[in-house]
Write an enzyme that holds these catalytic residues in place. Structure first.
Site, PDB file in Angstrom:
ATOM      1  N   LEU A 196       2.976  -1.204   5.069  1.00 18.82           N
ATOM      2  CA  LEU A 196       2.107  -0.067   5.380  1.00 18.82           C
ATOM      3  C   LEU A 196       3.323   1.031   5.572  1.00 18.82           C
ATOM      4  O   LEU A 196       4.300   0.882   6.283  1.00 18.82           O
ATOM      5  CB  LEU A 196       1.509  -0.114   6.604  1.00 18.82           C
ATOM      6  CG  LEU A 196       1.071   1.191   7.355  1.00 18.82           C
ATOM      7  CD1 LEU A 196      -0.061   1.978   6.486  1.00 18.82           C
ATOM      8  CD2 LEU A 196       0.589   0.993   8.619  1.00 18.82           C
TER       9      LEU A 196
ATOM     10  N   SER B 264       0.909  -1.283   0.089  1.00 15.99           N
ATOM     11  CA  SER B 264      -0.095   0.058   0.119  1.00 15.99           C
ATOM     12  C   SER B 264       0.974   1.138   0.069  1.00 15.99           C
ATOM     13  O   SER B 264       2.012   1.215   0.393  1.00 15.99           O
ATOM     14  CB  SER B 264      -0.901  -0.101   1.072  1.00 15.99           C
ATOM     15  OG  SER B 264      -0.190   0.187   2.512  1.00 15.99           O
TER      16      SER B 264
ATOM     17  N   ILE C 134       7.018  -2.502   7.067  1.00 16.60           N
ATOM     18  CA  ILE C 134       6.933  -0.980   7.335  1.00 16.60           C
ATOM     19  C   ILE C 134       7.733  -0.533   5.964  1.00 16.60           C
ATOM     20  O   ILE C 134       8.840  -0.798   6.062  1.00 16.60           O
ATOM     21  CB  ILE C 134       7.329  -0.418   8.612  1.00 16.60           C
ATOM     22  CG1 ILE C 134       6.662  -1.159   9.893  1.00 16.60           C
ATOM     23  CG2 ILE C 134       7.258   1.209   8.649  1.00 16.60           C
ATOM     24  CD1 ILE C 134       5.324  -0.855   9.820  1.00 16.60           C
ATOM     25  N   LYS C 135       7.167   0.370   5.463  1.00 14.91           N
ATOM     26  CA  LYS C 135       7.935   1.206   4.152  1.00 14.91           C
ATOM     27  C   LYS C 135       8.442   2.374   4.706  1.00 14.91           C
ATOM     28  O   LYS C 135       7.918   3.246   5.180  1.00 14.91           O
ATOM     29  CB  LYS C 135       6.574   1.450   3.031  1.00 14.91           C
ATOM     30  CG  LYS C 135       6.267   0.158   2.417  1.00 14.91           C
ATOM     31  CD  LYS C 135       5.260   0.488   1.408  1.00 14.91           C
ATOM     32  CE  LYS C 135       5.698   0.881   0.130  1.00 14.91           C
ATOM     33  NZ  LYS C 135       4.805   0.806  -1.040  1.00 14.91           N
ATOM     34  N   ILE C 136       9.746   2.248   4.355  1.00 11.73           N
ATOM     35  CA  ILE C 136      10.544   3.490   4.311  1.00 11.73           C
ATOM     36  C   ILE C 136      11.287   3.941   3.183  1.00 11.73           C
ATOM     37  O   ILE C 136      11.692   3.139   2.430  1.00 11.73           O
ATOM     38  CB  ILE C 136      11.657   3.242   5.418  1.00 11.73           C
ATOM     39  CG1 ILE C 136      11.165   2.984   6.881  1.00 11.73           C
ATOM     40  CG2 ILE C 136      12.661   4.407   5.525  1.00 11.73           C
ATOM     41  CD1 ILE C 136      11.992   2.442   7.900  1.00 11.73           C
TER      42      ILE C 136
END
Length: 365
Positions: free
Chosen positions: A110, A45, A141-143
């Site tokens: 996310l 997402s 977790i998207k960074i």
């Protein structure tokens, strides 16, 4: 009955993840159908996807009303909505995550706030917060893989988070991201903590490269290379991946159970209508990679895609393509930096729109 073409991709060692999420696709059983019939093995997402989901349906209205009473900001309210969706999707993919080789797949991503793309400490703090809020082993977790994001990636990995590094366009930055991942694992191992339960992907964006480069190719008399520069870059990235994750340094981590950080192909829908709509998916099928694909591209591939193990084909040609454009005066490093800057902006704008939509909805309820 003929084999599902999307599912065939998995037989070549590549995982297909869906680049989309909303409540309807989960509640109607459509996502489960994609898992069962197409072999979809994860979800990604981003702010733009959530903006579309929340502003184009009434599915979130009741939760906005409830969360508005306790949230200190519209951004906090948004993450309350998003976390709920991500948790539900994580539960849906838990069976895949817990397959025989645990943690090989079944991840749901996310992203931290796009406003933090150039802020290291704030990114670390929010990544840790979202990780705890989702509270699922199979969340990623998207960074963003910006220069300030590198230290955040290393720290998050050292804290035991699964990380999806997003917004990668250039090869030097990809190498720096792989280094951040390895260093994070080394930090964690040095602290006496387990590293066998951590997974990460490096998301390399494709079609946007060609959108920017192709007009330049026409100007330089290299029109025959249109639609090929992004694929050439991806093939070279895979070459880097194989080198980085076969060194003695890596083998020490692998002996402690570390998993390689897989390359993930993103932006794989064709932006140029002259290209086949499955062009980028077909060109980059190969072992130990992920492709995150929009729903319409999955449907197109199911209908007329061709699955074959081709990622390592034509590596010499890929090298030649990048050398040709360099000789013609096209600076790919400048282009990829421009794309990163534009990419941040492309996520900031829908996020701003999303926060305003939440504000508007709050006033209605």
């Amino acid at each position: 009955m003929s084999t599902n073409k999307v599912k065939q991709i998995h037989s070549f060692g590549q995982s297909i993840w869906l680049d989309f999420i909303d409540r309807a696709i989960i509640s109607t059983g459509k996502l489960q159908k994609l898992i069962d019939e197409d072999g979809v093995r994860g979800v990604t997402s981003n702010p733009a996807i959530f903006e579309k989901a929340i502003t184009s349906s009434s599915d979130y209205d009741a939760d906005i009303k409830v969360l508005a009473a306790d949230s200190t900001s519209n951004e906090e309210l948004f993450f309350g909505l998003a976390v709920k969706d991500i948790q539900t999707a994580c539960d849906l993919f838990s069976g895949i995550y817990n397959e025989e080789v645990k943690g090989a797949d079944g991840y749901v991503s996310l992203e931290v706030s796009p406003f933090l793309a150039l802020k290291t400490d704030e990114t670390i703090a929010q990544a840790l917060k979202l990780w705890k809020q989702v509270d699922r082993e199979n969340v990623m977790i998207k960074i963003p893989g910006t220069q300030p994001g590198l230290a955040a990636i290393r720290k998050a990995i050292s804290e035991g988070l699964n990380i999806n590094v997003t917004l990668l366009f250039g090869l030097p930055r990809y190498e720096a991201v792989a280094e951040a991942y390895i260093a994070g694992l080394e930090d964690r191992l040095a602290a006496g903590k387990a590293i066998d339960n951590i997974s990460s992907v490096a998301s390399f964006f494709l079609s946007r490269i060609d959108v920017l480069v192709d007009p330049m190719l026409d100007e330089k008399g290299l029109g025959e290379l249109k639609g090929e520069v992004a694929i050439a870059s991806a093939k070279k990235a895979y070459e880097i991946y194989k080198n980085v994750f076969s060194t003695e340094r890596w083998e020490k981590l692998a002996a402690a159970g570390a998993k390689p950080q897989r390359l993930l192909w993103a932006s794989t829908s064709s932006k140029n209508p002259a290209f086949k709509d499955t062009k980028y998916v077909e060109a980059l099928i190969g072992k130990d990679t992920v492709d995150t694909v929009p729903l319409e591209t999955i449907e197109a591939f199911r209908d007329h895609g061709v699955a074959a193990d081709v990622l390592e084909d034509g590596l010499d040609t890929a090298t030649e393509i990048l050398e040709k454009i360099k000789a013609a005066g096209i600076n790919i490093d400048e282009i990829t930096q421009q794309l990163e800057d534009e990419g941040i902006d492309k996520f900031n704008k829908p996020f701003e729109k999303l926060l305003q939509a939440i504000e508007d909805q709050k006033t209605k309820v």
